[in-house]
Design an enzyme around this catalytic site. Structure first.
Site, mmCIF file in Angstrom:
data_model
loop_
_atom_site.group_PDB
_atom_site.id
_atom_site.type_symbol
_atom_site.label_atom_id
_atom_site.label_comp_id
_atom_site.label_asym_id
_atom_site.label_seq_id
_atom_site.Cartn_x
_atom_site.Cartn_y
_atom_site.Cartn_z
ATOM 1 C CG PHE A 199 -3.826 -5.567 9.713
ATOM 2 C CD1 PHE A 199 -4.157 -4.865 10.860
ATOM 3 C CD2 PHE A 199 -4.121 -6.928 9.657
ATOM 4 C CE1 PHE A 199 -4.778 -5.499 11.934
ATOM 5 C CE2 PHE A 199 -4.742 -7.566 10.716
ATOM 6 C CZ PHE A 199 -5.067 -6.850 11.870
ATOM 7 C CD GLU A 200 -2.264 -7.620 5.426
ATOM 8 O OE1 GLU A 200 -1.989 -6.537 4.877
ATOM 9 O OE2 GLU A 200 -3.388 -7.865 5.928
ATOM 10 C CB CYS A 206 3.279 4.604 3.921
ATOM 11 S SG CYS A 206 2.561 6.240 3.735
ATOM 12 C CB VAL A 207 -1.148 3.807 7.862
ATOM 13 C CG1 VAL A 207 -2.655 3.554 7.824
ATOM 14 C CG2 VAL A 207 -0.413 2.509 8.139
ATOM 15 C CG HIS A 243 -9.696 0.787 7.431
ATOM 16 N ND1 HIS A 243 -10.744 -0.094 7.340
ATOM 17 C CD2 HIS A 243 -8.592 0.079 7.102
ATOM 18 C CE1 HIS A 243 -10.297 -1.278 6.961
ATOM 19 N NE2 HIS A 243 -8.993 -1.202 6.816
ATOM 20 C CB THR A 271 -13.446 5.177 7.273
ATOM 21 O OG1 THR A 271 -12.235 4.463 6.966
ATOM 22 C CG2 THR A 271 -14.240 5.432 6.015
ATOM 23 C CD1 TRP A 330 -2.590 -1.842 0.921
ATOM 24 C CD2 TRP A 330 -3.482 0.218 0.904
ATOM 25 N NE1 TRP A 330 -3.942 -1.969 0.731
ATOM 26 C CE2 TRP A 330 -4.522 -0.726 0.717
ATOM 27 C CE3 TRP A 330 -3.804 1.572 0.939
ATOM 28 C CZ2 TRP A 330 -5.856 -0.365 0.561
ATOM 29 C CZ3 TRP A 330 -5.126 1.943 0.783
ATOM 30 C CH2 TRP A 330 -6.136 0.983 0.587
ATOM 31 C CG PHE A 367 6.654 1.135 14.288
ATOM 32 C CD1 PHE A 367 5.629 0.220 14.091
ATOM 33 C CD2 PHE A 367 6.337 2.481 14.238
ATOM 34 C CE1 PHE A 367 4.335 0.642 13.832
ATOM 35 C CE2 PHE A 367 5.049 2.914 13.984
ATOM 36 C CZ PHE A 367 4.044 1.989 13.776
HETATM 37 C C1 DLZ Z 1 -7.347 -1.145 3.878
HETATM 38 C C2 DLZ Z 1 -6.188 -0.220 3.979
HETATM 39 C C3 DLZ Z 1 -6.376 1.163 4.003
HETATM 40 C C4 DLZ Z 1 -7.716 1.806 3.942
HETATM 41 N N1 DLZ Z 1 -5.325 2.011 4.064
HETATM 42 C C5 DLZ Z 1 -4.080 1.490 4.121
HETATM 43 C C6 DLZ Z 1 -2.962 2.357 4.198
HETATM 44 O O1 DLZ Z 1 -3.058 3.596 4.177
HETATM 45 N N2 DLZ Z 1 -1.730 1.779 4.293
HETATM 46 C C7 DLZ Z 1 -1.544 0.412 4.314
HETATM 47 O O2 DLZ Z 1 -0.396 -0.053 4.413
HETATM 48 N N3 DLZ Z 1 -2.605 -0.411 4.229
HETATM 49 C C8 DLZ Z 1 -3.844 0.091 4.129
HETATM 50 N N4 DLZ Z 1 -4.923 -0.754 4.032
HETATM 51 C C9 DLZ Z 1 -4.673 -2.220 3.925
HETATM 52 C C10 DLZ Z 1 -4.452 -2.932 5.273
HETATM 53 O O3 DLZ Z 1 -3.167 -2.667 5.816
HETATM 54 C C11 DLZ Z 1 -4.558 -4.458 5.067
HETATM 55 O O4 DLZ Z 1 -3.719 -4.860 4.025
HETATM 56 C C12 DLZ Z 1 -5.987 -4.891 4.759
HETATM 57 O O5 DLZ Z 1 -6.881 -4.396 5.714
HETATM 58 C C13 DLZ Z 1 -6.098 -6.441 4.704
HETATM 59 O O6 DLZ Z 1 -5.745 -7.002 5.971
#
Ligand code: DLZ
Length: 158
Positions: free
Chosen positions: A66-67, A89-90, A97, A95, A31, A122
């Protein structure tokens, strides 16, 4: 993750140590790949610069941040891996999430550190927008992948 005063990107590790025998895994979330690839490149460059052999750097990818926890655990449990760097990078969306992913990966990575008694770094950006992420992936605030590599080596010297 850093302020100007604590930006490790510009730091050379002061005590010169021989890192050539260390094996380090880097897990990279797909992502926001423009960002995570830049962070990963920063980490790899710094490790090599500090003496880690390129053949001792194992790079694996996962779908999202998340993984990173499970993949870090898979790598940390390998006896020949000395440290793991988890890169993601999130970016905040509309939302909640963002909060759930950030909380999951933060707690998860912390647990893997303690479970395996190994540095699991991290290297996850959690930003309000893409610009903040770009600024920290080789932009005006340095490269947090580079800093994650420095942190891994410092913890290996601990
Ligand atoms: C679903 C999601 C969203 C909305 N945003 C991000 C993000 O900004 N960065 C990231 O690394 N992953 C995102 N994901 C995916 C989740 O990390 C994960 O891969 C899914 O929820 C499946 O478990």
């Amino acid at each position: 993750m850093s302020s100007a005063k604590q930006n490790l990107s510009s730091q050379k590790i002061s005590k010169k140590q021989d890192y050539s025998s260390y094996k380090i895994a880097i897990i990279v979330a797909e992502w926001n790949s423009e960002i995570t690839n830049a962070l990963s490149s920063g980490a790899i460059s710094r490790l090599i610069d500090e003496g880690v052999k390129s053949e001792n750097i194992i790079v694996k990818s996962v779908p999202g941040a998340f993984e990173l926890t499970l993949a870090s655990q898979f790598m940390a449990q390998k006896l020949d891996i000395d440290a793991v760097i988890a890169i993601g990078c999130v970016i905040k969306g509309d939302t909640p999430h963002f909060e759930y992913i950030c909380q999951g990966v933060t707690m998860g990575i912390t647990e893997v550190n303690l479970k395996f008694n190994k540095p699991v770094i991290f290297g996850v950006l959690t930003t309000n927008n893409e610009q903040q992420a770009l600024d920290r992936a080789g932009g005006k605030h340095g490269n947090k992948g580079d800093e994650a590599a420095v942190t891994a080596l410092k913890m290996l010297s601990f």
